[in-house]
Scaffold this active site. Structure first.
Site, PDB file in Angstrom:
ATOM      1  N   ALA A   1       3.155   6.989   1.049  1.00  0.00           N
ATOM      2  CA  ALA A   1       2.136   7.625   0.199  1.00  0.00           C
ATOM      3  C   ALA A   1       1.131   8.441   1.004  1.00  0.00           C
ATOM      4  CB  ALA A   1       1.406   6.561  -0.617  1.00  0.00           C
TER       5      ALA A   1
ATOM      6  N   GLU B   1       4.561  14.906   5.834  1.00  0.00           N
ATOM      7  CA  GLU B   1       4.344  15.386   7.214  1.00  0.00           C
ATOM      8  C   GLU B   1       5.173  14.564   8.199  1.00  0.00           C
ATOM      9  OE1 GLU B   1      -0.111  15.293   6.852  1.00  0.00           O
ATOM     10  OE2 GLU B   1       0.100  17.356   7.550  1.00  0.00           O
TER      11      GLU B   1
ATOM     12  N   LEU C   1      -1.572   9.646   4.108  1.00  0.00           N
ATOM     13  CA  LEU C   1      -2.768   9.110   4.771  1.00  0.00           C
ATOM     14  C   LEU C   1      -3.373   7.977   3.954  1.00  0.00           C
ATOM     15  CD1 LEU C   1      -5.180   9.665   6.868  1.00  0.00           C
ATOM     16  CD2 LEU C   1      -6.156  11.045   5.033  1.00  0.00           C
TER      17      LEU C   1
ATOM     18  N   ARG D   1      -6.905  16.626  -3.880  1.00  0.00           N
ATOM     19  CA  ARG D   1      -7.900  15.633  -3.412  1.00  0.00           C
ATOM     20  C   ARG D   1      -9.056  16.312  -2.678  1.00  0.00           C
ATOM     21  NH1 ARG D   1      -5.341  12.176  -5.944  1.00  0.00           N
ATOM     22  NH2 ARG D   1      -3.363  11.254  -5.299  1.00  0.00           N
TER      23      ARG D   1
ATOM     24  N   GLY E   1      -3.341  17.537   7.589  1.00  0.00           N
ATOM     25  CA  GLY E   1      -3.881  17.385   8.950  1.00  0.00           C
ATOM     26  C   GLY E   1      -2.884  16.756   9.904  1.00  0.00           C
TER      27      GLY E   1
ATOM     28  N   LYS F   1       0.845  -1.210   0.000  1.00  0.00           N
ATOM     29  CA  LYS F   1       0.000   0.000   0.000  1.00  0.00           C
ATOM     30  C   LYS F   1       0.871   1.247   0.000  1.00  0.00           C
ATOM     31  CE  LYS F   1      -3.984  -2.059   0.036  1.00  0.00           C
ATOM     32  NZ  LYS F   1      -4.858  -1.962  -1.153  1.00  0.00           N
ATOM     33  N   ARG F   2       2.108   1.084  -0.471  1.00  0.00           N
ATOM     34  CA  ARG F   2       3.057   2.213  -0.580  1.00  0.00           C
ATOM     35  C   ARG F   2       3.252   2.896   0.776  1.00  0.00           C
ATOM     36  NH1 ARG F   2       2.972  -1.099  -4.275  1.00  0.00           N
ATOM     37  NH2 ARG F   2       2.863  -0.445  -6.468  1.00  0.00           N
TER      38      ARG F   2
ATOM     39  N   LEU G   1      -6.003   6.643   2.223  1.00  0.00           N
ATOM     40  CA  LEU G   1      -7.220   7.303   1.745  1.00  0.00           C
ATOM     41  C   LEU G   1      -8.440   6.405   1.871  1.00  0.00           C
ATOM     42  CD1 LEU G   1      -5.613   9.089  -1.335  1.00  0.00           C
ATOM     43  CD2 LEU G   1      -6.576  10.208   0.690  1.00  0.00           C
TER      44      LEU G   1
ATOM     45  N   GLU H   1      -2.956  16.681  -1.220  1.00  0.00           N
ATOM     46  CA  GLU H   1      -4.198  17.053  -0.513  1.00  0.00           C
ATOM     47  C   GLU H   1      -4.941  18.139  -1.280  1.00  0.00           C
ATOM     48  OE1 GLU H   1      -1.249  16.668   0.847  1.00  0.00           O
ATOM     49  OE2 GLU H   1      -1.364  15.901   2.890  1.00  0.00           O
TER      50      GLU H   1
ATOM     51  N   GLY I   1       0.776  12.922   3.913  1.00  0.00           N
ATOM     52  CA  GLY I   1       1.177  12.591   5.279  1.00  0.00           C
ATOM     53  C   GLY I   1       2.582  12.005   5.352  1.00  0.00           C
TER      54      GLY I   1
HETATM   55  C1  1HE Z   1      -2.960   3.776  -1.222  1.00  0.00           C
HETATM   56  C2  1HE Z   1      -2.394   5.057  -1.084  1.00  0.00           C
HETATM   57  C3  1HE Z   1      -2.984   5.919  -0.097  1.00  0.00           C
HETATM   58  C4  1HE Z   1      -1.284   4.028  -2.599  1.00  0.00           C
HETATM   59  N1  1HE Z   1      -4.040   5.446   0.601  1.00  0.00           N
HETATM   60  N2  1HE Z   1      -3.999   3.369  -0.502  1.00  0.00           N
HETATM   61  N3  1HE Z   1      -1.467  10.837  -0.786  1.00  0.00           N
HETATM   62  C5  1HE Z   1      -1.809  10.610  -2.031  1.00  0.00           C
HETATM   63  O1  1HE Z   1      -2.718  11.211  -2.582  1.00  0.00           O
HETATM   64  C6  1HE Z   1      -0.930   9.584  -2.745  1.00  0.00           C
HETATM   65  C7  1HE Z   1      -1.771   8.495  -3.354  1.00  0.00           C
HETATM   66  N4  1HE Z   1      -0.875   7.491  -3.963  1.00  0.00           N
HETATM   67  C8  1HE Z   1      -0.263   7.687  -5.145  1.00  0.00           C
HETATM   68  O2  1HE Z   1      -0.338   8.720  -5.796  1.00  0.00           O
HETATM   69  C9  1HE Z   1       0.505   6.503  -5.710  1.00  0.00           C
HETATM   70  O3  1HE Z   1       0.014   5.337  -5.067  1.00  0.00           O
HETATM   71  C10 1HE Z   1       2.035   6.591  -5.493  1.00  0.00           C
HETATM   72  C11 1HE Z   1       2.610   7.700  -6.388  1.00  0.00           C
HETATM   73  C12 1HE Z   1       2.400   6.849  -4.027  1.00  0.00           C
HETATM   74  C13 1HE Z   1       2.698   5.240  -5.880  1.00  0.00           C
HETATM   75  O4  1HE Z   1       2.287   4.854  -7.184  1.00  0.00           O
HETATM   76  P1  1HE Z   1       2.482   3.313  -7.633  1.00  0.00           P
HETATM   77  O5  1HE Z   1       2.114   3.239  -9.099  1.00  0.00           O
HETATM   78  O6  1HE Z   1       3.815   2.798  -7.225  1.00  0.00           O
HETATM   79  O7  1HE Z   1       1.420   2.481  -6.755  1.00  0.00           O
HETATM   80  P2  1HE Z   1      -0.187   2.374  -6.908  1.00  0.00           P
HETATM   81  O8  1HE Z   1      -0.498   1.301  -7.950  1.00  0.00           O
HETATM   82  O9  1HE Z   1      -0.796   3.714  -7.113  1.00  0.00           O
HETATM   83  O10 1HE Z   1      -0.642   1.880  -5.461  1.00  0.00           O
HETATM   84  C14 1HE Z   1      -0.370   0.556  -4.996  1.00  0.00           C
HETATM   85  C15 1HE Z   1      -1.460   0.227  -3.987  1.00  0.00           C
HETATM   86  O11 1HE Z   1      -1.314   1.124  -2.861  1.00  0.00           O
HETATM   87  C16 1HE Z   1      -2.848   0.458  -4.532  1.00  0.00           C
HETATM   88  O12 1HE Z   1      -3.721  -0.466  -3.874  1.00  0.00           O
HETATM   89  P3  1HE Z   1      -4.179  -1.827  -4.638  1.00  0.00           P
HETATM   90  O13 1HE Z   1      -5.015  -2.537  -3.620  1.00  0.00           O
HETATM   91  O14 1HE Z   1      -4.929  -1.363  -5.860  1.00  0.00           O
HETATM   92  O15 1HE Z   1      -2.893  -2.560  -5.009  1.00  0.00           O
HETATM   93  C17 1HE Z   1      -3.198   1.857  -4.033  1.00  0.00           C
HETATM   94  O16 1HE Z   1      -4.565   2.089  -3.909  1.00  0.00           O
HETATM   95  C18 1HE Z   1      -2.536   1.836  -2.660  1.00  0.00           C
HETATM   96  N5  1HE Z   1      -2.254   3.184  -2.187  1.00  0.00           N
HETATM   97  N6  1HE Z   1      -1.366   5.189  -1.940  1.00  0.00           N
HETATM   98  C19 1HE Z   1      -4.514   4.210   0.379  1.00  0.00           C
HETATM   99  N7  1HE Z   1      -2.501   7.116   0.141  1.00  0.00           N
HETATM  100  C20 1HE Z   1      -3.142  13.605   8.153  1.00  0.00           C
HETATM  101  S1  1HE Z   1      -3.644  14.252   6.724  1.00  0.00           S
HETATM  102  C21 1HE Z   1      -2.636  13.653   5.485  1.00  0.00           C
HETATM  103  C22 1HE Z   1      -3.265  13.894   4.164  1.00  0.00           C
HETATM  104  C23 1HE Z   1      -2.767  12.931   3.122  1.00  0.00           C
HETATM  105  O17 1HE Z   1      -1.757  12.294   3.278  1.00  0.00           O
HETATM  106  S2  1HE Z   1      -3.720  12.786   1.742  1.00  0.00           S
HETATM  107  C24 1HE Z   1      -3.018  11.436   0.854  1.00  0.00           C
HETATM  108  C25 1HE Z   1      -1.994  11.938  -0.007  1.00  0.00           C
END
Ligand code: 1HE
Length: 261
Positions: free
Chosen positions: A66, A116, A68, A139, A144, A29-30, A70, A136, A113
């Site tokens: 990656a 963060e 929070l 999205r 946070g 889940k990265r 999501l 964020e 996060g």
């Molecule tokens: C996740 C998450 C996640 C990956 N929550 N499941 N963060 C984001 O908006 C980043 C979202 N993630 C990405 O943009 C990409 O996953 C990455 C650039 C980090 C990596 O890409 P990649 O091609 O190596 O991996 P992938 O195919 O996108 O993801 C692999 C799996 O990890 C996949 O799940 P699967 O069941 O389909 O294999 C994804 O759904 C899962 N995954 N990132 C949940 N973030 C306290 S407030 C903080 C606010 C935030 O942090 S907002 C989140 C910002």
């Protein structure tokens, strides 16, 4: 060594087990941070073994973190959202204001996060695969996990706002240039470098490390007059410690390393 959560592990390094290596273990889940993982980070930093003088945190797999998880964002109401954010604050405070300096070894995604978490650490080492972003903004949410407090201290509010307004992604070299990381190293070597730095930090007098973690950031936020007074108190306490006296004596007797260029 496992923690109470299989997604986080702890191992001890160095001759006296003085360096703790904390590993995010959720590569599929990265290393996205669900509530259990945030609480495990809090617990591990609150309960580091007594031998530990410095720590390193890194992520397994292709990315540091990656952000929070999501998939858990779903149905929180406003009040629950506040408590959730405060839970992150409490956990990341245990990293920043804990007992030992923490070095983050970064690679791949350091986003949301994940940034963060990295910005709660005291030193960031980025390898060339690293990229930094705050998705964020795109999205429809807001930081946070302390990002609006810690990230501007590294790069300024204007650059952080740009990252969130425009979805700008900083590569490793640009991230190091603006201050998101203090070290830039070849791909695959961030952990090695971070362990080297932590091993060196662990040889400092604990009171000096404590002052750098707890006094310096507070002094930097005080008005100059207050800051200078706090500095004088901290300097006096540090230099009166027996360990400081022994170290200075060793230098004067030619027994301690000189500063090298
Ligand atoms: C996740 C998450 C996640 C990956 N929550 N499941 N963060 C984001 O908006 C980043 C979202 N993630 C990405 O943009 C990409 O996953 C990455 C650039 C980090 C990596 O890409 P990649 O091609 O190596 O991996 P992938 O195919 O996108 O993801 C692999 C799996 O990890 C996949 O799940 P699967 O069941 O389909 O294999 C994804 O759904 C899962 N995954 N990132 C949940 N973030 C306290 S407030 C903080 C606010 C935030 O942090 S907002 C989140 C910002």
């Amino acid at each position: 060594m496992t923690t109470n959560n299989p997604d986080l592990s702890l191992s001890l390094h160095g001759e006296q087990s003085e360096v703790a290596l904390i590993t995010l273990n959720r590569a599929t889940k990265r290393n996205a941070l669900n509530d259990g993982l945030i609480l495990a980070i809090r617990d591990v930093f609150q309960n580091l073994p007594k031998s530990v003088r410095a720590a390193v945190i890194h992520g397994n797999g292709d990315h540091f973190c990656a952000g929070l998880d999501l998939s858990e964002l779903s149905e929180r109401d406003a009040g629950e959202g506040v408590l959730h954010s405060r839970m992150w604050h409490a956990a990341l405070d245990c990293v920043e204001k804990g007992t030992v300096p923490v070095v983050a070894a970064l690679h791949g995604a350091v986003v949301g996060g994940g940034l963060e978490l990295a910005s709660a650490c005291h030193i960031r080492v980025a390898d060339e695969s690293t990229f930094f972003a705050l998705p964020e903004g795109t999205r429809g949410i807001f930081v946070g996990g302390g990002g609006s407090v810690r990230v501007p201290k590294l790069i300024g509010a204007a650059r952080m706002a740009d990252m969130m307004f425009t979805g700008r992604v900083y590569n490793a070299a640009d991230g190091e240039r603006v201050g998101l990381a203090q070290y830039l190293v070849p791909t695959g070597t961030a952990l090695e470098k971070a362990l080297e730095l932590a091993t060196r930090i662990a040889t400092n007098a604990p009171l000096t490390n404590y002052a750098l973690m707890h006094a310096l950031p507070r002094i930097a936020e005080q008005p100059s007059d207050h800051g200078l007074f706090t500095e004088a108190l901290m300097a006096s306490i540090a230099q009166s410690a027996p360990e400081a006296k022994a170290r200075v004596r060793a230098f004067l007797e030619g027994k301690a390393a000189k500063v090298k260029s």
